[in-house]
Design a protein around this motif. Structure first.
Motif, mmCIF file in Angstrom:
data_model
loop_
_atom_site.group_PDB
_atom_site.id
_atom_site.type_symbol
_atom_site.label_atom_id
_atom_site.label_comp_id
_atom_site.label_asym_id
_atom_site.label_seq_id
_atom_site.Cartn_x
_atom_site.Cartn_y
_atom_site.Cartn_z
ATOM 1 N N UNK A 5 -47.003 -17.501 16.569
ATOM 2 C CA UNK A 5 -45.566 -17.657 16.751
ATOM 3 C C UNK A 5 -45.146 -19.088 16.427
ATOM 4 N N UNK A 6 -43.993 -19.208 15.770
ATOM 5 C CA UNK A 6 -43.461 -20.534 15.460
ATOM 6 C C UNK A 6 -42.365 -20.928 16.449
ATOM 7 N N UNK A 7 -42.163 -20.130 17.471
ATOM 8 C CA UNK A 7 -41.108 -20.424 18.433
ATOM 9 C C UNK A 7 -41.494 -21.605 19.323
ATOM 10 N N UNK A 8 -40.475 -22.275 19.828
ATOM 11 C CA UNK A 8 -40.674 -23.468 20.647
ATOM 12 C C UNK A 8 -40.848 -23.082 22.115
ATOM 13 N N UNK A 9 -41.815 -23.673 22.811
ATOM 14 C CA UNK A 9 -41.984 -23.371 24.236
ATOM 15 C C UNK A 9 -40.721 -23.672 25.035
ATOM 16 N N UNK A 10 -40.453 -22.846 26.036
ATOM 17 C CA UNK A 10 -39.327 -23.096 26.942
ATOM 18 C C UNK A 10 -39.783 -23.914 28.144
ATOM 19 N N UNK A 11 -41.113 -23.998 28.327
ATOM 20 C CA UNK A 11 -41.625 -24.730 29.477
ATOM 21 C C UNK A 11 -43.070 -25.143 29.210
ATOM 22 N N UNK A 12 -43.382 -26.375 29.569
ATOM 23 C CA UNK A 12 -44.750 -26.884 29.492
ATOM 24 C C UNK A 12 -45.083 -27.481 30.848
ATOM 25 N N UNK A 13 -46.261 -27.127 31.365
ATOM 26 C CA UNK A 13 -46.610 -27.541 32.730
ATOM 27 C C UNK A 13 -48.079 -27.941 32.779
ATOM 28 N N UNK A 14 -48.343 -29.148 33.238
ATOM 29 C CA UNK A 14 -49.713 -29.609 33.420
ATOM 30 C C UNK A 14 -50.183 -29.241 34.820
ATOM 31 N N UNK A 15 -51.228 -28.431 34.903
ATOM 32 C CA UNK A 15 -51.827 -28.070 36.181
ATOM 33 C C UNK A 15 -53.076 -28.921 36.343
ATOM 34 N N UNK A 16 -53.076 -29.782 37.340
ATOM 35 C CA UNK A 16 -54.196 -30.704 37.545
ATOM 36 C C UNK A 16 -55.521 -29.953 37.652
ATOM 37 N N UNK A 17 -56.508 -30.415 36.892
ATOM 38 C CA UNK A 17 -57.829 -29.810 36.932
ATOM 39 C C UNK A 17 -57.926 -28.466 36.236
ATOM 40 N N UNK A 18 -56.831 -28.045 35.589
ATOM 41 C CA UNK A 18 -56.799 -26.724 34.948
ATOM 42 C C UNK A 18 -56.474 -26.833 33.473
ATOM 43 N N UNK A 19 -55.355 -27.497 33.167
ATOM 44 C CA UNK A 19 -54.954 -27.667 31.777
ATOM 45 C C UNK A 19 -53.455 -27.601 31.616
ATOM 46 N N UNK A 20 -53.012 -27.638 30.371
ATOM 47 C CA UNK A 20 -51.585 -27.594 30.054
ATOM 48 C C UNK A 20 -51.179 -26.177 29.690
ATOM 49 N N UNK A 21 -50.235 -25.639 30.443
ATOM 50 C CA UNK A 21 -49.746 -24.274 30.233
ATOM 51 C C UNK A 21 -48.408 -24.341 29.501
ATOM 52 N N UNK A 22 -48.278 -23.570 28.426
ATOM 53 C CA UNK A 22 -47.017 -23.475 27.700
ATOM 54 C C UNK A 22 -46.495 -22.050 27.787
ATOM 55 N N UNK A 23 -45.181 -21.926 27.922
ATOM 56 C CA UNK A 23 -44.519 -20.627 28.015
ATOM 57 C C UNK A 23 -43.553 -20.539 26.840
ATOM 58 N N UNK A 24 -43.849 -19.629 25.912
ATOM 59 C CA UNK A 24 -43.129 -19.553 24.644
ATOM 60 C C UNK A 24 -42.574 -18.152 24.430
ATOM 61 N N UNK A 25 -41.293 -18.000 24.050
ATOM 62 C CA UNK A 25 -40.749 -16.658 23.810
ATOM 63 C C UNK A 25 -41.593 -15.872 22.813
ATOM 64 N N UNK A 26 -41.790 -14.591 23.114
ATOM 65 C CA UNK A 26 -42.538 -13.722 22.209
ATOM 66 C C UNK A 26 -41.812 -13.632 20.875
ATOM 67 N N UNK A 27 -42.569 -13.748 19.796
ATOM 68 C CA UNK A 27 -42.102 -13.480 18.443
ATOM 69 C C UNK A 27 -42.648 -12.087 18.121
ATOM 70 N N UNK A 28 -41.799 -11.041 18.167
ATOM 71 C CA UNK A 28 -42.322 -9.675 18.052
ATOM 72 C C UNK A 28 -43.195 -9.431 16.820
ATOM 73 N N UNK A 29 -42.785 -9.943 15.669
ATOM 74 C CA UNK A 29 -43.571 -9.706 14.459
ATOM 75 C C UNK A 29 -44.900 -10.447 14.498
ATOM 76 N N UNK A 30 -44.871 -11.694 14.929
ATOM 77 C CA UNK A 30 -46.082 -12.517 14.920
ATOM 78 C C UNK A 30 -47.036 -12.183 16.060
ATOM 79 N N UNK A 31 -46.490 -11.753 17.202
ATOM 80 C CA UNK A 31 -47.323 -11.581 18.391
ATOM 81 C C UNK A 31 -47.704 -10.138 18.699
ATOM 82 N N UNK A 32 -47.133 -9.160 17.975
ATOM 83 C CA UNK A 32 -47.338 -7.764 18.360
ATOM 84 C C UNK A 32 -48.788 -7.315 18.251
ATOM 85 N N UNK A 33 -49.539 -7.813 17.263
ATOM 86 C CA UNK A 33 -50.935 -7.382 17.130
ATOM 87 C C UNK A 33 -51.762 -7.832 18.332
#
Length: 199
Positions: A5-33
């Motif tokens: 997906x080429x869409x831009x994340x709506x939220x990025x969150x660093x969880x200490x000791x876990x990693x960086x989580x990004x939340x990005x809108x689904x791109x139906x064509x790119x993400x459906x598979x």
């Protein structure tokens, strides 16, 4: 090979000791598979799309993409897609027929993707921290509402561990429209109010 997906994340969150989580809108064509490969696994049976082919999965998420009340997101952890996260306005969803909706109620669905390696302790908890941070800030929720299948003991236990208060068991009504069909489903309601400090 699927296209990322080429869409831009709506939220990025660093969880200490876990990693960086990004939340990005689904791109139906790119993400459906990728979504199709997840929802058709036996472990995802409660998601209700086990018989869907890739084209139907794309159509379903194109329908979600057109809506202003329902949203679907691909979730990344340090750049790797690991989960599918959906939110919706409870007042505009079938769950509204099962309880008294309050202003600011946001419903959620979560599907964790298959693990590429050994199970990681605290994995789901780390993702939940990021999801709730998004919902109670950028997502505008005053209360998060979950309605997992009443037979999905693992999901219900996860909600309890995360601090959700369990509500009644209900029957979500069948939805039979030209653009979407959802069978009736036994569900367990669960609620988590926005922390006072976030208001």
């Amino acid at each position: 090979m699927t296209t990322a997906s080429t869409r831009t994340p709506v939220h990025t969150h660093l969880v200490e000791g876990f990693g960086t989580v990004t939340i990005t809108p689904v791109d139906p064509a790119a993400d459906s598979a990728r979504i199709h490969s997840w929802v058709t696994e036996e472990r995802a049976r409660f998601w209700g799309m086990g018989e869907a082919d890739r084209e139907l999965v794309q159509e379903i998420y194109e329908d979600v993409d057109r809506r202003t009340t329902h949203h679907a997101f691909m979730v990344g952890l340090d750049g790797e897609q690991v989960a599918l996260f959906q939110t919706y306005d409870c007042a505009e969803d079938r769950v509204s027929e099962c309880y008294e909706v309050r202003p600011g109620d946001v419903g959620v669905h979560l599907l964790i993707g298959p693990s590429g390696g050994a199970a990681r302790h605290g994995f789901t908890g780390g993702l939940m921290e990021a999801f709730l941070a998004y919902l109670f800030t950028d997502g505008g929720a005053l209360r998060v509402v979950a309605e997992p299948d009443a037979r999905n003991a693992k999901a219900i236990a996860l909600l309890e561990r995360t601090g959700f208060e369990l509500g009644p068991e209900v029957e979500l009504p069948e939805i039979d429209l030209p653009e979407v069909y959802l069978p009736a489903k036994p569900a367990r309601l669960a609620f988590l109010s926005r922390p006072t400090a976030a208001r």
